[in-house]
Design an enzyme around this catalytic site. Structure first.
Site, short mmCIF file in Angstrom:
data_model
loop_
_atom_site.label_atom_id
_atom_site.label_comp_id
_atom_site.label_asym_id
_atom_site.label_seq_id
_atom_site.Cartn_x
_atom_site.Cartn_y
_atom_site.Cartn_z
N CYS A 68 -3.19 7.05 5.59
CA CYS A 68 -2.38 7.11 6.71
C CYS A 68 -1.89 8.65 6.62
CB CYS A 68 -1.07 6.13 6.57
SG CYS A 68 0.00 6.67 5.20
N CYS A 120 -1.37 5.19 -0.36
CA CYS A 120 -0.14 4.78 -0.45
C CYS A 120 0.02 3.68 -1.23
CB CYS A 120 0.48 4.42 0.97
SG CYS A 120 0.84 5.93 1.84
N CYS A 170 -2.10 10.77 1.50
CA CYS A 170 -2.58 9.66 1.55
C CYS A 170 -3.91 9.35 2.51
CB CYS A 170 -1.67 8.50 2.23
SG CYS A 170 -2.52 6.55 2.42
N GLY A 183 24.81 -1.05 -14.84
CA GLY A 183 24.10 -0.58 -16.13
C GLY A 183 24.14 -1.39 -17.09
N CYS A 201 2.17 2.11 4.74
CA CYS A 201 0.93 2.67 5.15
C CYS A 201 0.66 1.92 6.44
CB CYS A 201 -0.02 2.34 4.14
SG CYS A 201 -1.71 3.76 3.91
#
Lengths: 262, 307
Positions: free
Chosen positions: B252, B274, B249, B40, B280
């Site tokens: 899909c 998606c 979606c 980080g 997808c």
């Protein structure tokens, strides 16, 4: 009230000196400050008042001398020996600093509530509702309309900004507050209300305050003791009434006699 | 991650393998190692000029170039999609300068460079995800001074970050930050996860893959080693929540994935699909059908159409 004062001073300053190159910023300043005591530092521009305040607030490094502060655990420590982390923790918990220029003392693009809550969040408060409740409470105490909690300080008047600064500083219940000309630039009626507020909070919370001002009437109203500075040195110190009513030094006499009677 | 490559093996004469010279790669790898050692923490590095404008992924490209080996398989996505301009051009860039294999399949890739998304498919050990980062400093909009933000990180003084979240709630009634949502890494540094939607934040937590972040203009690299704790900041009474979507979606029928809104016409017609195009497509080829999926005309089927 006097009986409550512990024996040891809160702040103990000895021979505090700061040079700017060859020039003296302030020299050989020594004093003790006890809990609940208000000390005014007066003098003309360039007399070293602001240098002294910056030294005390550890914003400037001293050329010589020492500042000892009695921490919440009761142990007096030399501020020069604190680590950066300890120093900054002290600054945002046990101390406050109300600045002449509110844009330096506030986050101008953060709402009033956020300004007050910042110190709480800095010491770990993570409950929004509680932080907001505390902010609302403090807005009330410094006489700002609670409906303004989500307004940013840019939308506030000069007097409101100073009151917001006070709330922002006092929210962590500091024991020592520095004030640098907190009332200058405000018109007299606003000044009077602000002084009244400061006086009330100081006695209610038992704050120790070091207030720098060039305005002797502010010093008389707020402070228990006065230090008069000239050319970087303290030339006269004592109880406020004594210094103002019976000034010993010629320069103090000049200062006192220069005040315009209303 | 081989370092020595003869010029003859390179597909494009005149370039070193993966464009950057070896000295630069070593410098960047050192920064990456330091970043992995201090999860980080933003490590400064001597960012190079790249043959693309700042903001197009110069940081991510340099990180990718430095870790890429001959056997790596590269996937590049932009907002989750493999076939947007940025993704296509970066993929081609490495095809030409490193002649590495590229793919659109998350599972096949060993290195995934991304702009603003984490693939829906769970990343595994051995994979590296490289984020393109525009502004690495999470405190920047609250504290403009770099000297001060560095000090705040050094002392872990992060109250300011919560001031930002406080302001969000005060203004909008909830934490309205939806992307670049600040996280605490390994209990220490506060980090900007780059402008990924906060939907992806939980994926960073204990991820098996190595996560690297490159900011070219700001000259910073930071990292999250595999299996590192990543916590999104919040308030006790306003806990962190990810976005949810009403419908699955439209192509899909996937649920629990991040959806893009696609405007269909100028009469308010829209569909949600998606954002992860590979995910997808794989679902569709596996037979999943969303409510708006049409059968493409024969002339349009095939791979060459959207290259």
């Amino acid at each position: 009230m006097l009986n409550d004062l512990p024996d040891a001073p809160l702040l103990s300053v000895r021979d505090l000196t700061r040079y700017y190159g060859e020039r003296i910023g302030c020299a050989d300043v020594s004093f003790d400050l006890y809990e609940g005591e208000v000390l005014a530092v007066v003098g003309e521009s360039g007399s070293g008042k602001s240098t002294l305040l910056s030294l005390l607030a550890t914003e400037l490094e001293a050329s010589a001398g020492s500042i000892r502060y009695r921490m919440r655990d009761g142990i007096a420590r030399d501020l020069a020996t604190l680590t950066e982390a300890e120093r900054r923790l002290l600054l945002r918990t046990d101390w406050g600093f109300v600045r002449q220029d509110s844009t330096q003392g506030l986050r101008m693009s953060v709402s009033a509530g956020g300004n007050i809550g910042e110190r709480l969040m800095a010491v770990g408060a993570r409950h929004y509702g509680n932080i907001r409740g505390t902010s609302l409470d403090w807005l009330g105490r410094v006489e700002i309309d609670r409906g303004r909690i989500d307004d940013i300080p840019k939308a506030f008047s000069g007097g409101m900004r100073q009151r917001l600064q006070i709330a922002r500083n006092l929210v962590t219940h500091p024991r020592l507050v520095f004030m640098d000309e907190p009332t200058s630039g405000l018109d007299v009626s606003v000044q009077a209300r602000l002084l009244d507020l400061i006086r009330g909070l100081v006695s209610e919370l038992g704050l120790a305050v070091i207030i720098v001002t060039h305005d002797l009437s502010v010093a008389r109203l707020l402070s228990h003791r006065i230090m008069v500075m000239k050319g970087g040195r303290v030339i006269e110190a004592g109880l406020t009434d004594r210094v103002l009513d019976d000034p010993h030094q010629p320069y103090t006499q000049l200062l006192v006699s220069s005040v315009l009677a209303a | 991650m081989s370092t020595h490559v003869s010029a003859a093996a390179s597909p494009e004469a005149g370039y070193n393998f993966a464009y950057l010279d070896e000295q630069t790669k070593r410098m960047i790898r050192r920064a990456i190692l330091k970043a992995i050692a201090i999860p980080g923490y933003q490590v400064p590095f001597a960012s190079r000029e790249m043959p693309m404008p700042y903001g197009w992924g110069t940081g991510g490209v340099q990180v990718t170039a430095s870790i890429l080996g001959r056997d790596d398989v590269l996937k590049v996505i932009d907002q989750g999609s493999d076939d947007t301009t940025n993704a296509v051009s970066i993929r081609k860039f490495f095809e030409r300068t490193a002649s590495v294999r590229t793919t659109t399949h998350t599972r096949e890739a060993t290195v995934i460079q991304t702009r603003h998304r984490i693939p829906e498919e769970t990343l595994r050990e051995g994979q590296v995800i490289v984020y393109q980062v525009p502004i690495p400093e999470p405190l920047r909009f609250l504290e403009p001074r770099e000297t001060e933000t560095r000090k705040l990180h050094a002392l872990a003084e992060y109250g300011l970050m919560h001031v930002k979240l406080y302001e969000d709630i005060a203004r909008h009634g909830h934490i309205a930050t939806t992307y670049a949502y600040p996280v605490e890494v390994a209990g220490r540094y506060i980090m900007d996860p780059s402008p990924t939607p906060k939907f992806d934040n939980p994926k960073m937590h204990l991820m098996a893959a190595l996560q690297l972040f490159g900011a070219g203009r700001e000259k910073r690299i930071y990292a999250i080693p595999p299996y590192t704790e990543v916590r999104s900041l919040d308030f006790e009474d306003h806990p962190f929540r990810i976005q949810t979507f009403k419908d699955p979606c439209a192509l899909c029928a996937a649920t629990g994935v991040y959806l893009d809104e696609v405007i269909m016409d100028d009469r308010g017609g829209r569909m949600f699909v998606c954002s992860d195009s590979d995910f997808c497509e794989e679902r569709r080829s596996a037979g999943h059908r969303g409510s708006m999926l049409a059968d493409a005309p024969a002339a349009l089927t095939g791979d060459s159409t959207h290259a």
